[in-house]
Design a protein around this motif. Structure first.
Motif, mmCIF file in Angstrom:
data_model
loop_
_atom_site.group_PDB
_atom_site.id
_atom_site.type_symbol
_atom_site.label_atom_id
_atom_site.label_comp_id
_atom_site.label_asym_id
_atom_site.label_seq_id
_atom_site.Cartn_x
_atom_site.Cartn_y
_atom_site.Cartn_z
ATOM 1 N N VAL A 48 56.719 40.921 36.017
ATOM 2 C CA VAL A 48 55.616 41.392 35.175
ATOM 3 C C VAL A 48 54.660 42.169 36.069
ATOM 4 C CG1 VAL A 48 53.639 40.653 33.771
ATOM 5 C CG2 VAL A 48 55.817 39.415 33.611
ATOM 6 N N LEU A 49 54.497 43.449 35.772
ATOM 7 C CA LEU A 49 53.651 44.298 36.610
ATOM 8 C C LEU A 49 52.745 45.145 35.720
ATOM 9 C CD1 LEU A 49 53.156 45.623 39.508
ATOM 10 C CD2 LEU A 49 54.773 47.365 38.747
ATOM 11 N N GLY A 50 51.480 45.164 36.013
ATOM 12 C CA GLY A 50 50.558 46.067 35.308
ATOM 13 C C GLY A 50 50.419 45.772 33.825
ATOM 14 N N CYS A 51 50.616 44.514 33.430
ATOM 15 C CA CYS A 51 50.513 44.184 31.996
ATOM 16 C C CYS A 51 49.141 43.627 31.647
ATOM 17 C CB CYS A 51 51.576 43.152 31.620
ATOM 18 S SG CYS A 51 53.251 43.803 31.757
ATOM 19 N N LYS A 52 48.770 43.793 30.386
ATOM 20 C CA LYS A 52 47.530 43.206 29.870
ATOM 21 C C LYS A 52 47.860 42.462 28.584
ATOM 22 C CE LYS A 52 44.060 46.481 31.494
ATOM 23 N NZ LYS A 52 44.846 47.703 31.807
ATOM 24 N N ASN A 53 47.450 41.209 28.547
ATOM 25 C CA ASN A 53 47.654 40.397 27.333
ATOM 26 C C ASN A 53 49.132 40.291 26.959
ATOM 27 O OD1 ASN A 53 47.295 38.942 24.971
ATOM 28 N ND2 ASN A 53 46.878 40.776 23.738
ATOM 29 N N LEU A 54 49.836 39.515 27.732
ATOM 30 C CA LEU A 54 51.261 39.275 27.491
ATOM 31 C C LEU A 54 51.479 37.765 27.388
ATOM 32 C CD1 LEU A 54 54.285 40.401 27.604
ATOM 33 C CD2 LEU A 54 54.169 39.950 30.063
ATOM 34 N N THR A 55 52.152 37.325 26.341
ATOM 35 C CA THR A 55 52.459 35.895 26.195
ATOM 36 C C THR A 55 53.965 35.696 26.216
ATOM 37 O OG1 THR A 55 50.477 35.544 24.884
ATOM 38 C CG2 THR A 55 52.167 33.862 24.727
ATOM 39 N N ILE A 56 54.397 34.802 27.070
ATOM 40 C CA ILE A 56 55.817 34.452 27.142
ATOM 41 C C ILE A 56 55.902 33.001 26.698
ATOM 42 C CG2 ILE A 56 57.773 34.080 28.712
ATOM 43 C CD1 ILE A 56 56.665 36.368 30.446
ATOM 44 N N GLY A 83 45.585 38.599 32.067
ATOM 45 C CA GLY A 83 45.740 37.947 30.775
ATOM 46 C C GLY A 83 47.182 37.710 30.403
ATOM 47 N N VAL A 84 47.874 36.890 31.197
ATOM 48 C CA VAL A 84 49.261 36.546 30.859
ATOM 49 C C VAL A 84 49.319 35.039 30.619
ATOM 50 C CG1 VAL A 84 51.676 36.541 31.644
ATOM 51 C CG2 VAL A 84 50.182 38.462 32.237
ATOM 52 N N GLN A 85 50.056 34.653 29.588
ATOM 53 C CA GLN A 85 50.246 33.228 29.316
ATOM 54 C C GLN A 85 51.732 32.922 29.320
ATOM 55 O OE1 GLN A 85 47.483 31.428 26.533
ATOM 56 N NE2 GLN A 85 47.579 33.397 25.459
ATOM 57 N N ILE A 86 52.089 31.858 30.003
ATOM 58 C CA ILE A 86 53.486 31.400 29.991
ATOM 59 C C ILE A 86 53.447 29.981 29.429
ATOM 60 C CG2 ILE A 86 55.554 30.952 31.374
ATOM 61 C CD1 ILE A 86 54.383 32.875 33.495
ATOM 62 N N LEU A 87 54.035 29.797 28.258
ATOM 63 C CA LEU A 87 53.879 28.538 27.539
ATOM 64 C C LEU A 87 55.228 27.949 27.141
ATOM 65 C CD1 LEU A 87 51.223 29.901 24.994
ATOM 66 C CD2 LEU A 87 50.760 28.894 27.232
ATOM 67 N N ASP A 88 55.332 26.623 27.153
ATOM 68 C CA ASP A 88 56.497 25.923 26.588
ATOM 69 C C ASP A 88 57.812 26.532 27.049
ATOM 70 O OD1 ASP A 88 54.950 24.112 24.774
ATOM 71 O OD2 ASP A 88 54.283 26.043 24.006
ATOM 72 N N THR A 89 57.964 26.669 28.337
ATOM 73 C CA THR A 89 59.096 27.389 28.902
ATOM 74 C C THR A 89 59.841 26.492 29.875
ATOM 75 O OG1 THR A 89 58.277 29.594 28.475
ATOM 76 C CG2 THR A 89 59.492 29.334 30.517
ATOM 77 N N LYS A 90 61.139 26.741 30.020
ATOM 78 C CA LYS A 90 61.970 25.923 30.897
ATOM 79 C C LYS A 90 62.654 26.855 31.903
ATOM 80 C CE LYS A 90 65.194 22.078 30.199
ATOM 81 N NZ LYS A 90 65.401 22.006 31.621
ATOM 82 N N ILE A 91 62.427 26.596 33.167
ATOM 83 C CA ILE A 91 62.972 27.494 34.191
ATOM 84 C C ILE A 91 63.757 26.696 35.224
ATOM 85 C CG2 ILE A 91 62.379 29.163 36.027
ATOM 86 C CD1 ILE A 91 59.879 29.907 34.369
ATOM 87 N N GLY A 92 65.058 26.925 35.288
ATOM 88 C CA GLY A 92 65.877 26.318 36.328
ATOM 89 C C GLY A 92 66.542 27.456 37.070
ATOM 90 N N THR A 93 66.303 27.550 38.377
ATOM 91 C CA THR A 93 66.813 28.705 39.101
ATOM 92 C C THR A 93 66.924 28.402 40.594
ATOM 93 O OG1 THR A 93 66.561 31.120 39.248
ATOM 94 C CG2 THR A 93 64.534 29.829 39.401
#
Ligand SMILES: *[C@@H]1O[C@H](CO)[C@@H](O)[C@H](O)[C@H]1NC(C)=O
Ligand SMILES: *[C@@H]1O[C@H](CO)[C@@H](O)[C@H](O)[C@H]1NC(C)=O
Ligand SMILES: *[C@@H]1O[C@H](CO)[C@@H](O)[C@H](O)[C@H]1NC(C)=O
Ligand SMILES: CC(=O)N[C@H]1CO[C@H](CO)[C@@H](O)[C@@H]1O
Length: 383
Positions: A166-174, A198-208
Motif C-alpha cells: 500500500v503506497l500513497g493511499c488515503k482512506n483505505l479499509t482492508i 488513514g488505512v484500516q486493516i480489520l478482521d483479517t488473517k495473515i499466515g506467511t
C-alpha cells in the motif's frame, strides 16, 4: 453513451444496479475458465474506467490465468471488482508487480475469490531478504495512490514476494482479508504500508513467511484491529532510518490482535547510525500471544546480514509509544527487548498490564536507553 463491444455482448446480462454502475462480467466479455484473461481484463478495465456512472467488473467462480495488469486511473466513476474466481499469476517472475490498482478514487474489491501468486514455484530459488538490498519491493499486488478504497473478503495466496503493498493511499479499509503462504516462503510480507494516511486493516488473517504487517516510512493513521498473524514474523514498524528522505511514522494503533507461533510479536526497528526519522504515537493494545519467539521488541540496532554501514547510535527518534494489556506465551526467554538509541533514547514509553510467560523457562526483559512508565502487572519485570 458509446456502447463498447464488451458491454454490447453483455447486453443480455447487462444489469443496472441501484447506483447505476455498468456491470462487466468478464465471462461475457470473452473470458473462459482456465484461459489467459490478461488482454480481456485490460480491455474491460479501459471500458469500466471510462464509464461515467462507474462500473463493476465481475470475475465469476472459476480459475483464470492472468499476467501483469495495471488498473490505472483516473476513472470517471467508482470501480468495484467483484472477484469470486481464482486469478493465477504467471509462474515465472516478470516485472515488479503483478496486479496494480493505481491513481483513482473509490475502489472496492469484494468477493470470495483468490489471487494466487503462484510463488511456490520460486520459493527457495530467489534471493531471500531482497528487502535490505532494494528500496522498492517486488509485490504481487499493489494499491498505489488510491483514495477511498475498500477491500473485503478475498484471499491472497503464495505471493512471490510481498502479498499487498500500500503506497500513497488515503482512506483505505482492508477487512475480512486472508493471506496465506508457507512459513518458509521468503520475503512474503502480508501487508506492507508506507506513505499513506488513514488505512484500516480489520478482521483479517495473515499466515506467511515474513512480516504479517509491516509499516514503512510516511505511514500515518493506521488502525489494525482483530487481526490474527501466524506463522510469520509478526507486526513491525520499520525498518526505518535506512534511506535518506524518509518521512515520519505516526499514529499507529494496533488493537485486539492475536499472534500465533510467530517469530516476533510487536516490533519497532531502525537501522543504526544511518538516516534520521521520527516515529511517534504508536500504540499496541489488547494483544494475545501464543508461543511467540520474541513478543515485544524495540530494536534500534537493526542490521540484517551486517548490511549497516556502522554500528553507531541510530538517528531515528522513537516517542509516545504504549504497550497495554499484552498477554500470553513466549518461546524464547527474551520476552521484552528494548534497545533504544544511545543518541536518542526512546521517550514517553508506557507499559501497562504486560503478562508474558515463556514455555522454555523464566521470561526476561532487557531495556537500554529507555525508562518506560510501568503500571499494572509487569511480567517479566526488569525494564
Ligand atoms: C472513505 O472511503 C469509503 C469508501 O471505501 C467511503 O465510503 C468514505 O466516505 C470515505 N471517507 C472519507 C472521509 O472520505
Ligand atoms: C478488544 O479486546 C478487549 C479486551 O480483550 C475487549 O474488551 C474489547 O471488547 C475488544 N474490542 C474489540 C473492538 O474487539
Ligand atoms: C507526545 O505526547 C505528548 C502528550 O503526552 C504530546 O504533548 C507530544 O506532542 C507528543 N509528541 C509527539 C512527537 O507525538
Ligand atoms: C506476474 C508476477 O508474477 N508478478 C510478480 C510477482 O512478484 C514477483 C516478485 O516477488 C515478481 O518477480 C513477479 O514479476
Amino acid at each position: 453513451m458509446e456502447i463498447k463491444l464488451c458491454s454490447l455482448i453483455a447486453l443480455l446480462g447487462f444489469l443496472t444496479i441501484a447506483n447505476a454502475q455498468t456491470v462487466f462480467d468478464i465471462t461475457k466479455c470473452g473470458a473462459t475458465p482456465n484461459s489467459d484473461i490478461t488482454a480481456i481484463l485490460t480491455k474491460t478495465w479501459t471500458d469500466a474506467c471510462a464509464s461515467p456512472t462507474g462500473a463493476t467488473i465481475v470475475i465469476p467462480a472459476g480459475t483464470y490465468k492472468c499476467g501483469v495488469v495495471e488498473f490505472k486511473g483516473p476513472c470517471k466513476g467508482p470501480i468495484t471488482f467483484q472477484v469470486d474466481g481464482t486469478l493465477q499469476a504467471p509462474t515465472s517472475p516478470d516485472g515488479d508487480s503483478w496486479i496494480t490498482f493505481c491513481s483513482f478514487e473509490n475502489l472496492a474489491v469484494t468477493g470470495t475469490g483468490t489471487f494466487d501468486g503462484m510463488g511456490s514455484a520460486i520459493y527457495g530459488k530467489q534471493k531471500s531478504k531482497a528487502v535490505v538490498t532494494s528500496r522498492y519491493h517486488k509485490t504481487n499486488w499493489s494499491f498505489n495512490f488510491i483514495t477511498n478504497g475498500h477491500m473485503e473478503g478475498v484471499t491472497s495466496k503464495d505471493s512471490k514476494e510481498f502479498h499487498v503493498n500500500v503506497l500513497g493511499c488515503k482512506n483505505l479499509t482492508i477487512s475480512k482479508f486472508t493471506v496465506c503462504a508457507p512459513a518458509d516462503s521468503p520475503n512474503t510480507d502480508g501487508i506492507h504500508l508506507g506513505r499513506s494516511n488513514g488505512v484500516q486493516i480489520l478482521d483479517t488473517k495473515i499466515g506467511t513467511g515474513d512480516d504479517c504487517i509491516s509499516v514503512g516510512d510516511g505511514m500515518e493513521q493506521l488502525t489494525v484491529e482483530r487481526v490474527t498473524c501466524g506463522p510469520g514474523h509478526g507486526i513491525s514498524i520499520g525498518s526505518l532510518g535506512q534511506y535518506a528522505g524518509e518521512m515520519p511514522v505516526k499514529g499507529i494503533f494496533v488493537r485486539n490482535c492475536t499472534l500465533v507461533n510467530t517469530q516476533n510479536g510487536v516490533r519497532i526497528k531502525s537501522w543504526p547510525d544511518q538516516e534520521a526519522n521520527d516515529v511517534s504515537d504508536i500504540h499496541f493494545e489488547d494483544i494475545v500471544l501464543d508461543n511467540v519467539d520474541n513478543p515485544i521488541i524495540v530494536d534500534q540496532m537493526y542490521c540484517p546480514s551486517n548490511l549497516c554501514k556502522s554500528k553507531g547510535a541510530s538517528k531515528v527518534t522513537i516517542s509516545n509509544v504504549s504497550f497495554k494489556n499484552i498477554r500470553g506465551t513466549c518461546k524464547l526467554p527474551e520476552a521484552i527487548t528494548m534497545t533504544c538509541s544511545s543518541a536518542h533514547p526512546c521517550t514517553n514509553v508506557e507499559m501497562c498490564d504486560i503478562d508474558i510467560k515463556c514455555t522454555t523457562g523464566p521470561a526476561k526483559a532487557v531495556c537500554t536507553n529507555v525508562k518506560p512508565v510501568i503500571t499494572g502487572i509487569m511480567n517479566p519485570p526488569g525494564c
